[in-house]
Design a protein around this motif. Structure first.
Motif, PDB file in Angstrom:
ATOM      1  N   LEU A  89      18.923  39.094  29.048  1.00 12.93           N
ATOM      2  CA  LEU A  89      19.102  40.162  28.072  1.00 12.93           C
ATOM      3  C   LEU A  89      19.673  41.416  28.735  1.00 12.93           C
ATOM      4  CD1 LEU A  89      15.827  39.715  25.995  1.00 12.93           C
ATOM      5  CD2 LEU A  89      18.141  38.983  25.365  1.00 12.93           C
ATOM      6  N   TYR A  90      19.999  42.383  27.907  1.00 12.60           N
ATOM      7  CA  TYR A  90      20.677  43.597  28.367  1.00 12.60           C
ATOM      8  C   TYR A  90      19.874  44.350  29.417  1.00 12.60           C
ATOM      9  CZ  TYR A  90      22.462  48.374  28.318  1.00 12.60           C
ATOM     10  OH  TYR A  90      22.951  49.597  28.699  1.00 12.60           O
ATOM     11  N   ASN A  91      18.539  44.300  29.353  1.00 15.09           N
ATOM     12  CA  ASN A  91      17.756  45.118  30.279  1.00 15.09           C
ATOM     13  C   ASN A  91      18.027  44.759  31.740  1.00 15.09           C
ATOM     14  OD1 ASN A  91      16.494  42.659  29.905  1.00 15.09           O
ATOM     15  ND2 ASN A  91      14.425  43.483  29.913  1.00 15.09           N
ATOM     16  N   GLY A  92      18.256  43.466  32.041  1.00 10.43           N
ATOM     17  CA  GLY A  92      18.579  43.079  33.407  1.00 10.43           C
ATOM     18  C   GLY A  92      19.930  43.610  33.852  1.00 10.43           C
ATOM     19  N   TYR A  93      20.925  43.497  32.979  1.00 12.74           N
ATOM     20  CA  TYR A  93      22.266  44.029  33.276  1.00 12.74           C
ATOM     21  C   TYR A  93      22.207  45.535  33.498  1.00 12.74           C
ATOM     22  CZ  TYR A  93      26.937  45.845  32.218  1.00 12.74           C
ATOM     23  OH  TYR A  93      28.119  46.530  32.251  1.00 12.74           O
ATOM     24  N   ALA A  94      21.513  46.242  32.592  1.00 15.54           N
ATOM     25  CA  ALA A  94      21.422  47.701  32.689  1.00 15.54           C
ATOM     26  C   ALA A  94      20.664  48.116  33.942  1.00 15.54           C
ATOM     27  CB  ALA A  94      20.739  48.260  31.444  1.00 15.54           C
ATOM     28  N   LEU A  95      19.628  47.367  34.298  1.00 13.73           N
ATOM     29  CA  LEU A  95      18.831  47.712  35.481  1.00 13.73           C
ATOM     30  C   LEU A  95      19.681  47.621  36.752  1.00 13.73           C
ATOM     31  CD1 LEU A  95      16.204  48.402  36.862  1.00 13.73           C
ATOM     32  CD2 LEU A  95      15.492  46.012  36.627  1.00 13.73           C
ATOM     33  N   ARG A  96      20.425  46.540  36.915  1.00 14.18           N
ATOM     34  CA  ARG A  96      21.277  46.395  38.107  1.00 14.18           C
ATOM     35  C   ARG A  96      22.345  47.488  38.140  1.00 14.18           C
ATOM     36  NH1 ARG A  96      26.270  43.658  38.918  1.00 14.18           N
ATOM     37  NH2 ARG A  96      26.656  43.243  41.147  1.00 14.18           N
ATOM     38  N   LYS A  97      22.970  47.743  36.988  1.00 10.83           N
ATOM     39  CA  LYS A  97      24.013  48.765  36.933  1.00 10.83           C
ATOM     40  C   LYS A  97      23.444  50.143  37.266  1.00 10.83           C
ATOM     41  CE  LYS A  97      27.781  50.334  33.921  1.00 10.83           C
ATOM     42  NZ  LYS A  97      28.453  50.119  32.605  1.00 10.83           N
ATOM     43  N   ALA A  98      22.250  50.439  36.740  1.00 10.67           N
ATOM     44  CA  ALA A  98      21.627  51.733  36.997  1.00 10.67           C
ATOM     45  C   ALA A  98      21.246  51.881  38.465  1.00 10.67           C
ATOM     46  CB  ALA A  98      20.397  51.900  36.103  1.00 10.67           C
ATOM     47  N   LEU A  99      20.741  50.808  39.071  1.00 12.21           N
ATOM     48  CA  LEU A  99      20.389  50.861  40.487  1.00 12.21           C
ATOM     49  C   LEU A  99      21.619  51.134  41.359  1.00 12.21           C
ATOM     50  CD1 LEU A  99      17.760  47.992  40.814  1.00 12.21           C
ATOM     51  CD2 LEU A  99      17.376  50.404  41.317  1.00 12.21           C
ATOM     52  N   HIS A 100      22.738  50.504  41.031  1.00 10.89           N
ATOM     53  CA  HIS A 100      23.969  50.740  41.791  1.00 10.89           C
ATOM     54  C   HIS A 100      24.416  52.196  41.646  1.00 10.89           C
ATOM     55  CE1 HIS A 100      25.654  46.527  42.798  1.00 10.89           C
ATOM     56  NE2 HIS A 100      24.342  46.451  42.646  1.00 10.89           N
ATOM     57  N   ARG A 101      24.357  52.732  40.437  1.00 16.57           N
ATOM     58  CA  ARG A 101      24.760  54.123  40.219  1.00 16.57           C
ATOM     59  C   ARG A 101      23.816  55.079  40.951  1.00 16.57           C
ATOM     60  NH1 ARG A 101      26.464  55.068  33.876  1.00 16.57           N
ATOM     61  NH2 ARG A 101      28.169  53.540  33.785  1.00 16.57           N
ATOM     62  N   PHE A 102      22.532  54.794  40.875  1.00 14.15           N
ATOM     63  CA  PHE A 102      21.542  55.650  41.534  1.00 14.15           C
ATOM     64  C   PHE A 102      21.754  55.639  43.047  1.00 14.15           C
ATOM     65  CE2 PHE A 102      17.250  56.502  43.261  1.00 14.15           C
ATOM     66  CZ  PHE A 102      16.993  57.720  42.636  1.00 14.15           C
ATOM     67  N   GLN A 103      22.039  54.468  43.587  1.00 18.06           N
ATOM     68  CA  GLN A 103      22.289  54.352  45.023  1.00 18.06           C
ATOM     69  C   GLN A 103      23.520  55.166  45.415  1.00 18.06           C
ATOM     70  OE1 GLN A 103      23.079  50.326  46.358  1.00 18.06           O
ATOM     71  NE2 GLN A 103      22.134  50.738  48.347  1.00 18.06           N
ATOM     72  N   ALA A 104      24.554  55.101  44.593  1.00 17.07           N
ATOM     73  CA  ALA A 104      25.769  55.870  44.879  1.00 17.07           C
ATOM     74  C   ALA A 104      25.500  57.368  44.797  1.00 17.07           C
ATOM     75  CB  ALA A 104      26.875  55.481  43.900  1.00 17.07           C
ATOM     76  N   GLN A 105      24.706  57.786  43.810  1.00 18.25           N
ATOM     77  CA  GLN A 105      24.366  59.198  43.671  1.00 18.25           C
ATOM     78  C   GLN A 105      23.587  59.698  44.882  1.00 18.25           C
ATOM     79  OE1 GLN A 105      22.196  59.432  39.996  1.00 18.25           O
ATOM     80  NE2 GLN A 105      24.011  59.110  38.712  1.00 18.25           N
ATOM     81  N   GLN A 106      22.636  58.875  45.348  1.00 19.66           N
ATOM     82  CA  GLN A 106      21.820  59.292  46.480  1.00 19.66           C
ATOM     83  C   GLN A 106      22.634  59.311  47.776  1.00 19.66           C
ATOM     84  OE1 GLN A 106      18.817  60.588  45.854  1.00 19.66           O
ATOM     85  NE2 GLN A 106      19.534  60.151  43.776  1.00 19.66           N
ATOM     86  N   ALA A 107      23.552  58.373  47.894  1.00 24.90           N
ATOM     87  CA  ALA A 107      24.414  58.370  49.077  1.00 24.90           C
ATOM     88  C   ALA A 107      25.278  59.617  49.107  1.00 24.90           C
ATOM     89  CB  ALA A 107      25.280  57.123  49.090  1.00 24.90           C
ATOM     90  N   ALA A 108      25.749  60.059  47.951  1.00 23.32           N
ATOM     91  CA  ALA A 108      26.575  61.267  47.875  1.00 23.32           C
ATOM     92  C   ALA A 108      25.765  62.522  48.137  1.00 23.32           C
ATOM     93  CB  ALA A 108      27.230  61.352  46.497  1.00 23.32           C
ATOM     94  N   ALA A 109      24.431  62.435  47.934  1.00 25.51           N
ATOM     95  CA  ALA A 109      23.574  63.605  48.123  1.00 25.51           C
ATOM     96  C   ALA A 109      23.315  63.905  49.590  1.00 25.51           C
ATOM     97  CB  ALA A 109      22.250  63.403  47.397  1.00 25.51           C
ATOM     98  N   GLY A 110      23.626  62.975  50.479  1.00 26.79           N
ATOM     99  CA  GLY A 110      23.489  63.210  51.911  1.00 26.79           C
ATOM    100  C   GLY A 110      22.050  63.373  52.337  1.00 26.79           C
ATOM    101  N   SER A 111      21.713  64.522  52.901  1.00 29.67           N
ATOM    102  CA  SER A 111      20.374  64.728  53.466  1.00 29.67           C
ATOM    103  C   SER A 111      19.282  64.769  52.413  1.00 29.67           C
ATOM    104  CB  SER A 111      20.349  66.043  54.260  1.00 29.67           C
ATOM    105  OG  SER A 111      20.670  67.135  53.404  1.00 29.67           O
ATOM    106  N   GLU A 112      19.622  64.973  51.167  1.00 35.33           N
ATOM    107  CA  GLU A 112      18.627  65.048  50.096  1.00 35.33           C
ATOM    108  C   GLU A 112      18.383  63.687  49.447  1.00 35.33           C
ATOM    109  OE1 GLU A 112      19.848  67.975  47.334  1.00 35.33           O
ATOM    110  OE2 GLU A 112      19.996  69.583  48.809  1.00 35.33           O
ATOM    111  N   ILE A 113      18.778  62.645  50.121  1.00 33.21           N
ATOM    112  CA  ILE A 113      18.706  61.313  49.537  1.00 33.21           C
ATOM    113  C   ILE A 113      17.264  60.916  49.210  1.00 33.21           C
ATOM    114  CG2 ILE A 113      18.560  60.178  51.772  1.00 33.21           C
ATOM    115  CD1 ILE A 113      20.252  57.901  50.572  1.00 33.21           C
ATOM    116  N   ILE A 114      17.075  60.286  48.062  1.00 30.50           N
ATOM    117  CA  ILE A 114      15.797  59.730  47.629  1.00 30.50           C
ATOM    118  C   ILE A 114      15.893  58.217  47.758  1.00 30.50           C
ATOM    119  CG2 ILE A 114      14.201  59.469  45.691  1.00 30.50           C
ATOM    120  CD1 ILE A 114      15.304  62.124  44.606  1.00 30.50           C
ATOM    121  N   PRO A 115      14.902  57.549  48.338  1.00 19.90           N
ATOM    122  CA  PRO A 115      14.988  56.095  48.510  1.00 19.90           C
ATOM    123  C   PRO A 115      15.213  55.378  47.174  1.00 19.90           C
ATOM    124  CG  PRO A 115      13.145  56.992  49.763  1.00 19.90           C
ATOM    125  CD  PRO A 115      13.674  58.114  48.913  1.00 19.90           C
ATOM    126  N   VAL A 116      16.076  54.394  47.195  1.00 21.19           N
ATOM    127  CA  VAL A 116      16.331  53.583  46.002  1.00 21.19           C
ATOM    128  C   VAL A 116      15.168  52.598  45.842  1.00 21.19           C
ATOM    129  CG1 VAL A 116      17.887  51.933  44.910  1.00 21.19           C
ATOM    130  CG2 VAL A 116      18.815  53.794  46.323  1.00 21.19           C
TER     131      VAL A 116
END
Length: 402
Positions: A89-116
């Motif tokens: 179902l959609y929740n699995g697709y959305a979860l993976r997509k959200a995790l990838h986006r969150f990881q990219a956001q945290q990588a861009a944040a540099g020293s302020e990164i929050i663990p994925v």
């Protein structure tokens, strides 16, 4: 530790996954783990003792909800791990997509990164090859193969681990799809909370839902009224049992028990068909009280001779374990994945998910002497304590999630 459970629906009418999530949360909470749930329901339950975020409704057969992905992105930072319950179902697709986006956001944040947060997947039997082989599911099987290649294979193979309720489920999950390369395959079990103590009020509540029973002994089926559950096999085997008893071909010391078929789905085409099939038997020999909850449900368990489920596929069978916990022998098909543990402990009987197999189940039970039935009742409770109590399963899962 903070854990987010992601599930399509927490509605108990849709099957056992929502109940499995509730019992899992209860066990983990005892170990000090904070649990929250996000689902695609239109509204949450006011009685659940944990935060339930309903971001639905989910639209269409995929249960698409535009609110889920933004909610995940806004809330990931609060959790150490995320556990996806169920697939396709959609929740699995959305979860993976959200995790990838969150990881990219945290990588861009540099020293302020929050663990994925770490992603775990618990398929709850949805990787069972039965669903790819069953008659009448050719279109769905083809759809699943395509969806695995496009979406679901990546969800499973990228997860930190895939969690299974028993060894049989783990082995079966390897068969239907490729590439199947999970980082870890982990059997964590599934605990079921102990039932409330038997009380007269429970029997009264059940009697009110099933007045035609009139204190007669009965066998209990309690599950969805669905063709996967083998309800037609059960009714046909029960009719065969009565014929054999009338002909005195089975050495019985008392009349055949009534067959109580309880659960949602009576309004479906299959449910209507089952009621017509049962109507061919003597009046009030097969009873359909509908879905049972609360005291009526426990009254049904405590009052029955044995629980019966000739399912064509059952990953775990929460109702089976609930019956064991109530010291009730269980009569199941060997397509219920926990049948080996049950038979090894003499907590019940198991046969093939065929009409002859279901006939052997019912006849085998009725042929037992009273003292043999009593011993099996005692072993049923022992089976629950050894294999399916909440504490051991919660401890296994907590060790994996940390």
């Amino acid at each position: 530790m903070k854990l987010l459970h992601v599930i399509a629906s927490m509605d108990p009418k849709l099957g056992g996954v929502s109940q499995a999530v509730r019992t899992t949360i209860a066990g983990l909470a005892e170990l000090g783990i904070h649990n929250e749930v996000v689902s695609l329901d239109a509204s949450g339950s006011p009685v659940d003792p944990f935060p339930l975020h309903a971001v639905g409704p989910g639209y269409g057969p995929w249960s698409y909800s535009p609110k889920l992905l933004p909610w995940l992105l806004d809330n990931f930072a609060r959790f150490d791990s995320v556990l996806l319950h169920g697939l396709w179902l959609y929740n699995g697709y959305a979860l993976r997509k959200a995790l990838h986006r969150f990881q990219a956001q945290q990588a861009a944040a540099g020293s302020e990164i929050i663990p994925v947060p770490k992603l775990f997947v618990m398929p709850h039997g949805m990787l069972d090859p039965y669903f790819q082989r069953a008659t009448g599911r050719k279109l769905k099987a083809w759809r699943n193969q395509l969806y695995w290649q496009l979406v679901e294979g990546a969800v499973v193979n990228e997860a930190a681990g895939v969690l299974f309720t028993c060894e049989t489920e783990r082995l079966l999950a390897r068969e239907p799809f490729a590439p199947y390369r999970p980082h870890q395959e982990l059997v964590v079990g599934l605990g079921v909370e102990p039932p409330p103590c038997d009380t007269p009020a429970m029997r009264v509540a059940f009697a009110a839902k099933c007045p035609a029973l009139q204190n007669r002994p009965y066998l209990l089926f309690l599950s969805r009224i669905h063709d996967k559950k083998g309800v037609e096999l059960l009714i046909q085997a029960y009719a065969h049992l009565r014929i054999h008893m009338a002909a005195s071909t089975i050495p019985l010391t008392k009349p055949a028990p009534v067959l109580v078929i309880a659960g949602p789905g009576l309004e479906t085409a299959y449910g209507q068909q089952m009621q017509r099939l049962a109507a061919e038997l003597p009046e009030a020999s097969v009873l359909f009280p509908g879905m049972l909850t609360g005291e009526a449900k426990w009254g049904a368990f405590y009052g029955c001779e044995a629980f019966v489920l000739p399912s064509h596929q059952e990953n775990f069978g929460i109702a089976v374990v609930e019956a064991l916990a109530c010291s009730k022998p269980v009569l199941v098909s060997n397509q219920v994945n926990i049948w080996r543990e049950i038979v090894a402990m003499n907590g019940g009987l198991a046969e093939d998910d065929t009409l002859p197999g279901t006939q052997r189940l019912l006849e085998g039970w009725c042929e037992l002497a009273e003292h043999e039935k009593q011993v099996m009742s005692e072993r049923a409770q022992a089976t629950y304590r050894m294999h399916f109590a909440v504490g051991p399963a919660a401890a296994k899962m907590a060790a994996v999630l940390y």
